[in-house]
Design a protein around this motif. Structure first.
Motif, mmCIF file in Angstrom:
data_model
loop_
_atom_site.group_PDB
_atom_site.id
_atom_site.type_symbol
_atom_site.label_atom_id
_atom_site.label_comp_id
_atom_site.label_asym_id
_atom_site.label_seq_id
_atom_site.Cartn_x
_atom_site.Cartn_y
_atom_site.Cartn_z
ATOM 1 N N THR A 109 43.876 36.961 44.344
ATOM 2 C CA THR A 109 44.404 35.462 45.056
ATOM 3 C C THR A 109 45.664 35.404 43.343
ATOM 4 O O THR A 109 46.656 34.796 43.313
ATOM 5 N N PHE A 110 44.526 34.807 42.265
ATOM 6 C CA PHE A 110 44.934 34.495 41.275
ATOM 7 C C PHE A 110 45.922 35.323 40.571
ATOM 8 O O PHE A 110 46.866 34.319 39.684
ATOM 9 N N ALA A 111 45.957 36.581 40.729
ATOM 10 C CA ALA A 111 46.784 37.498 39.848
ATOM 11 C C ALA A 111 48.054 37.543 40.364
ATOM 12 O O ALA A 111 48.895 37.346 39.489
ATOM 13 N N PHE A 143 50.048 39.013 34.905
ATOM 14 C CA PHE A 143 49.303 39.767 33.645
ATOM 15 C C PHE A 143 49.536 38.449 33.160
ATOM 16 O O PHE A 143 48.052 38.644 32.145
ATOM 17 N N VAL A 144 50.837 37.591 32.299
ATOM 18 C CA VAL A 144 50.210 36.412 31.451
ATOM 19 C C VAL A 144 49.070 35.816 32.620
ATOM 20 O O VAL A 144 48.176 35.160 31.006
ATOM 21 N N GLY A 145 49.102 35.392 32.859
ATOM 22 C CA GLY A 145 48.015 34.199 33.172
ATOM 23 C C GLY A 145 46.589 35.028 33.886
ATOM 24 O O GLY A 145 45.308 35.134 33.515
ATOM 25 N N VAL A 179 44.945 35.054 30.452
ATOM 26 C CA VAL A 179 44.817 34.028 29.719
ATOM 27 C C VAL A 179 42.821 34.077 30.327
ATOM 28 O O VAL A 179 42.294 33.119 29.767
ATOM 29 N N LEU A 180 43.411 34.158 32.050
ATOM 30 C CA LEU A 180 41.951 34.307 32.540
ATOM 31 C C LEU A 180 40.786 35.080 31.617
ATOM 32 O O LEU A 180 39.182 34.772 31.519
ATOM 33 N N LEU A 181 40.862 36.512 31.844
ATOM 34 C CA LEU A 181 40.490 36.686 31.128
ATOM 35 C C LEU A 181 39.799 36.420 29.603
ATOM 36 O O LEU A 181 38.753 37.104 28.932
#
Length: 403
Positions: free
Chosen positions: A303-305, A310-312, A315-317
């Protein structure tokens, strides 16, 4: 008038240099002045809070489209978790260093609570892993992770970083095996987390490499036997059918695209449709339009991806990596074996949960339903993950005493 001697060879100069070194290590503790952030390990707390901010925004979007997601409940889970983390931060965790027996009993009790008549309730797929007491329901296996971390750290710390006798190694493995088998009978995903964090603590307690490799080979053989045995028709199975399917479907989801492979395929489509920069905040059309089951829980990363691409996702990882690496670096600085192993258990828990939860959304890991720390909907998981943050902060706050 006498003149005070402060040359390099005088006692005053020696005491001064010692005091300077102590101040550099302890900061406000030595001077008696305590700043507003005294005792707070910012290197670990900052990425955690940033992930929580992302979680709040992401869950708000989910609550607008999903009937089984309540945004107020998510906020309550975060509030309870932060309050619990603050209490743990103030508590001196070292009091649990010599409580192996009590922690062992507590771990076992937590794992069998869902089996108690009148307490256990069914969750998804008919799994009895929840306990209901009045209006309150929770997963005992979640706090069981924290108890297991302290249990294994307490049991392993007595060897001071080196295990010479194989009988001691076998005893440690047996200590982990009992609560592990109890939780595996209820929840395969949480059982895997408990196994990984417990194994990490044992390995880092000084177990010889040959013993560890031999144990790994034995576990792989046992796992292969369980999978094969559960695939044979006409005999009692160790794994339930849905558990076996979740473990094996990721290898070829297209073989049953409308059945058991459907969830995985939809998650992969959602992640892929996000592209480089994502569809934009609130535009998870694939994940939140009814195509992806459990979009707010098991497949929250998809849902987030889809929204941030990919960029977001990177950042989360990166925030997770920052949080985990800071925990590992703190463990390397600690002199107390118990403190080191507690931090190792927390870092191992977070690392495995992130790798598994993200991996199952992109088709490289089995589907186990392991929550993504601080992101997945569910108060039990949220509170426990924030308690683990409080544990790391407590280790930092009491680091001079531990040393």
């Amino acid at each position: 008038m006498a003149t005070e001697m402060t040359g390099p060879g005088t006692p005053s100069a020696g005491l001064s240099s010692i005091a300077q070194r102590v101040r550099r290590r302890g900061g406000a503790h030595v001077s008696g002045r305590k700043g507003p952030l005294d005792g707070v390990y910012l290197s670990q707390l900052v990425p955690t809070l940033l992930i929580l901010v992302i979680s709040v925004a992401n869950m708000w979007v989910c609550s607008l489209a999903l009937d089984n997601v309540s945004f107020p409940n998510h906020l309550v889970g975060i509030a309870l978790g932060l309050a619990a983390a603050a209490v743990v931060w103030r508590y001196d965790y070292r009091a649990l260093a010599n409580m192996t027996t009590a922690l062992f009993v507590l771990a076992c009790v937590l794992m069998v609570l869902p089996r108690v008549p009148g307490l256990g309730v069914e969750g998804g797929y008919g799994m009895v892993g929840w306990v209901r007491i009045g209006p309150l329901s929770f997963q005992p296996s979640e706090p069981g992770k924290i108890v297991t971390i302290f249990l294994m750290a307490s049991a392993c710390a007595q060897y001071n970083g080196k295990i010479d006798d194989f009988r001691d190694y076998a005893k440690l493995c047996g200590t982990l095996l009992v609560p592990l088998l109890l939780i595996l009978s209820l929840d395969l995903g949480t059982g895997l987390v408990v196994f990984v964090l417990g194994a990490a603590v044992i390995i880092c307690s000084g177990a010889p490499r040959s013993w560890v490799l031999g144990t790994v080979a034995l576990i792989v053989g046992a796992a292969a036997f369980v999978v094969i045995e559960s695939s044979i028709e006409g005999i009692p199975h160790i794994l339930q059918e849905y558990q076996l399917t979740r473990l094996t479907v990721f290898m070829n989801p297209t073989a049953d695209a409308s059945g058991d492979g459907y969830n995985l395929l939809q998650a992969m489509i959602a992640v892929g449709s996000g592209g480089l920069l994502g569809k934009g905040f609130g535009n998870a059309s694939q994940a939140l339009s009814g195509f992806l089951p459990m979009a707010g829980t098991d497949f929250i990363f998809a849902t987030f991806a889809e929204q941030f691409g990919f960029v977001g996702s990177v950042v989360l990882l990166a925030l997770y990596a920052w949080m985990i690496l800071s925990t590992v670096l703190l463990a390397m600085r600690m002199e107390s074996a118990f403190s080191k192993l507690v931090l190792v258990g927390c870092a191992a828990m977070w690392t495995f949960q992130v790798l598994e939860s993200v991996g199952m959304c992109i088709g490289i890991m089995p589907i186990t339903g392991i929550p993504l720390p601080f992101m997945t909907y569910g108060s039990s998981s949220m509170v426990v993950q924030l308690v683990a943050v409080g544990i790391v902060q407590s280790v930092w706050r009491h680091r001079q005493k531990a040393a």
